[in-house]
Design a protein around this motif. Structure first.
Motif, PDB file in Angstrom:
ATOM      1  N   ASP A  38      11.859 -18.726   2.050  1.00 20.28           N
ATOM      2  CA  ASP A  38      11.154 -17.588   1.453  1.00 20.28           C
ATOM      3  C   ASP A  38       9.849 -18.058   0.813  1.00 20.28           C
ATOM      4  OD1 ASP A  38      13.200 -15.957   2.206  1.00 20.28           O
ATOM      5  OD2 ASP A  38      13.978 -15.600   0.178  1.00 20.28           O
ATOM      6  N   ARG A 111       5.953 -11.823  -5.869  1.00 17.49           N
ATOM      7  CA  ARG A 111       6.519 -11.061  -4.741  1.00 17.49           C
ATOM      8  C   ARG A 111       7.180 -12.040  -3.777  1.00 17.49           C
ATOM      9  NH1 ARG A 111       3.301  -6.315  -2.035  1.00 17.49           N
ATOM     10  NH2 ARG A 111       4.354  -5.337  -3.800  1.00 17.49           N
ATOM     11  N   CYS A 113       8.330 -12.876  -0.021  1.00 15.61           N
ATOM     12  CA  CYS A 113       8.122 -12.557   1.387  1.00 15.61           C
ATOM     13  C   CYS A 113       9.088 -13.415   2.203  1.00 15.61           C
ATOM     14  CB  CYS A 113       6.681 -12.849   1.803  1.00 15.61           C
ATOM     15  SG  CYS A 113       5.454 -11.839   0.956  1.00 15.61           S
ATOM     16  N   ARG A 114       9.923 -12.758   3.000  1.00 16.22           N
ATOM     17  CA  ARG A 114      10.985 -13.459   3.717  1.00 16.22           C
ATOM     18  C   ARG A 114      10.770 -13.403   5.222  1.00 16.22           C
ATOM     19  NH1 ARG A 114      16.523 -11.905   1.518  1.00 16.22           N
ATOM     20  NH2 ARG A 114      15.803 -13.488   0.019  1.00 16.22           N
ATOM     21  N   ARG A 226      -2.361 -13.463   0.652  1.00 16.47           N
ATOM     22  CA  ARG A 226      -2.071 -12.056   0.954  1.00 16.47           C
ATOM     23  C   ARG A 226      -1.585 -11.845   2.378  1.00 16.47           C
ATOM     24  NH1 ARG A 226      -6.870  -7.902   2.514  1.00 16.47           N
ATOM     25  NH2 ARG A 226      -7.581  -8.962   4.389  1.00 16.47           N
ATOM     26  N   PHE A 228       0.775 -13.251   3.983  1.00 20.44           N
ATOM     27  CA  PHE A 228       2.237 -13.180   4.057  1.00 20.44           C
ATOM     28  C   PHE A 228       2.735 -11.810   3.598  1.00 20.44           C
ATOM     29  CE2 PHE A 228       1.199 -17.685   3.418  1.00 20.44           C
ATOM     30  CZ  PHE A 228       1.807 -18.224   4.536  1.00 20.44           C
ATOM     31  N   ASP A 229       1.986 -11.183   2.691  1.00 22.68           N
ATOM     32  CA  ASP A 229       2.322  -9.838   2.228  1.00 22.68           C
ATOM     33  C   ASP A 229       2.024  -8.810   3.310  1.00 22.68           C
ATOM     34  OD1 ASP A 229       2.982  -7.690   0.627  1.00 22.68           O
ATOM     35  OD2 ASP A 229       1.138  -7.733  -0.534  1.00 22.68           O
ATOM     36  N   SER A 231       1.787  -9.396   6.575  1.00 23.88           N
ATOM     37  CA  SER A 231       2.381  -9.721   7.868  1.00 23.88           C
ATOM     38  C   SER A 231       3.484  -8.746   8.266  1.00 23.88           C
ATOM     39  CB  SER A 231       2.963 -11.138   7.837  1.00 23.88           C
ATOM     40  OG  SER A 231       3.684 -11.403   9.030  1.00 23.88           O
ATOM     41  N   PHE A 234       7.211 -10.548   8.007  1.00 22.85           N
ATOM     42  CA  PHE A 234       7.840 -10.984   6.769  1.00 22.85           C
ATOM     43  C   PHE A 234       8.349  -9.756   6.009  1.00 22.85           C
ATOM     44  CE2 PHE A 234       5.528 -14.701   7.867  1.00 22.85           C
ATOM     45  CZ  PHE A 234       6.119 -15.770   7.212  1.00 22.85           C
ATOM     46  N   GLU A 235       9.581  -9.836   5.567  1.00 22.68           N
ATOM     47  CA  GLU A 235      10.194  -8.750   4.802  1.00 22.68           C
ATOM     48  C   GLU A 235       9.848  -8.914   3.323  1.00 22.68           C
ATOM     49  OE1 GLU A 235      14.696  -7.085   3.720  1.00 22.68           O
ATOM     50  OE2 GLU A 235      14.410  -8.854   4.974  1.00 22.68           O
ATOM     51  N   ILE A 236       9.481  -7.809   2.689  1.00 23.20           N
ATOM     52  CA  ILE A 236       9.234  -7.817   1.251  1.00 23.20           C
ATOM     53  C   ILE A 236      10.567  -7.593   0.540  1.00 23.20           C
ATOM     54  CG2 ILE A 236       7.981  -6.790  -0.663  1.00 23.20           C
ATOM     55  CD1 ILE A 236       6.269  -8.251   1.445  1.00 23.20           C
TER      56      ILE A 236
END
Length: 259
Positions: A38, A111, A113-114, A226, A228-229, A231, A234-236
């Motif tokens: 993560d 935050r 990001c996964r 940002r 990764f946010d 993308s 990637f799950e938030i």
């Protein structure tokens, strides 16, 4: 030059005044929620953070990768609580690649990001790559890469701002941006923000073949926190929603009537 570079790095890492997080992170909750691989985005309050947030038009100025218990620990560190052990790997200006505990960001907006669908082998490769880079230092002799961050709002067009971050020798840039994490994902061929191009060929423009899209992973030097946010891959993950949030159980303060 190296001494001057370290002086500039120290000034860029000095904190700005007046920073107050809206929802400060709870290290215990983060520890229960985070999984190896993560990414933890951070809204920094350093002078360099303001420049990065302006150049990227984003809240996030820093990124760290969670590796869990894979960081080699000293006897003193092993005796600490989980949230106080180094479990995040990040790259800092002047320090290089280091491991830090979750408690470092208890007073910051963050935050999670996964990456979705990582295989166990790729997850291990991702974590191993980051752990192997611990202790890596960056050359600070090329001070031109750092001078740009002393201008919080440089008068340049939006389309050139990302290039401004990547411009130069690359060493101070890598120390500021999230490029090491992007390089780790590039190693396992996991996309972040792929460029989209049309497939070449002699078929007509309306044919299925000509409409096929090829995803090209951008070079890691161009990635910012940002991305990764933003993308789509990637799950938030929001810790408050992971453990059965029920708005009916909230206790509201009574409304105050007029003055």
């Amino acid at each position: 030059m190296d001494r001057l570079g370290r002086t500039l790095a120290d000034r860029l890492q000095s904190q700005t005044s007046g920073y107050e997080p809206y929802t400060p992170s709870d290290p215990e909750t983060l520890a229960r929620t985070l999984r190896p691989g993560d990414i933890l985005l951070v809204e920094g309050n350093q002078k360099v953070s303001a420049a990065i947030k302006y150049l990227t038009q984003s809240t996030w100025s820093h990124a760290a990768l969670f590796v869990g218990d894979q960081v080699p620990l000293t006897l003193e560190q092993a005796a600490l609580r989980a949230t106080e052990r180094p479990q995040l790997i990040e790259v800092n200006l002047g320090e290089g690649c280091v491991a830090v505990p979750l408690t470092k960001y208890r007073t910051y907006n963050t935050r999670i990001c996964r990456p979705v669908g990582l295989t166990p082998d790729d997850r291990d490769m991702l974590v191993s790559f980051m752990v192997s880079r611990l202790g890596m230092k960056y050359d600070l002799k090329n001070i031109t890469d750092m001078l740009r961050y002393f201008l919080p709002t440089p008068p340049i067009p939006v389309r050139w701002r990302r290039r401004m971050i990547a411009f130069g020798s690359g060493d101070p840039t890598r120390a500021i941006c999230s490029t090491l994490i992007a390089e780790a994902f590039e190693r396992i061929r996991y996309p972040i923000l792929p460029d989209v191009t049309r497939a070449p060929g002699h078929a007509a423009a309306t044919s299925t073949y000509s409409r096929e899209e090829i995803l090209h992973i951008r070079h890691h030097s161009l990635y910012t926190p940002r991305d990764f946010d933003l993308s789509p891959y990637f799950e938030i993950v929001k810790p408050t929603l992971e453990y059965g949030f029920d708005y009916k159980r909230l206790e509201w303060a009574p409304n105050r009537e007029g003055p």
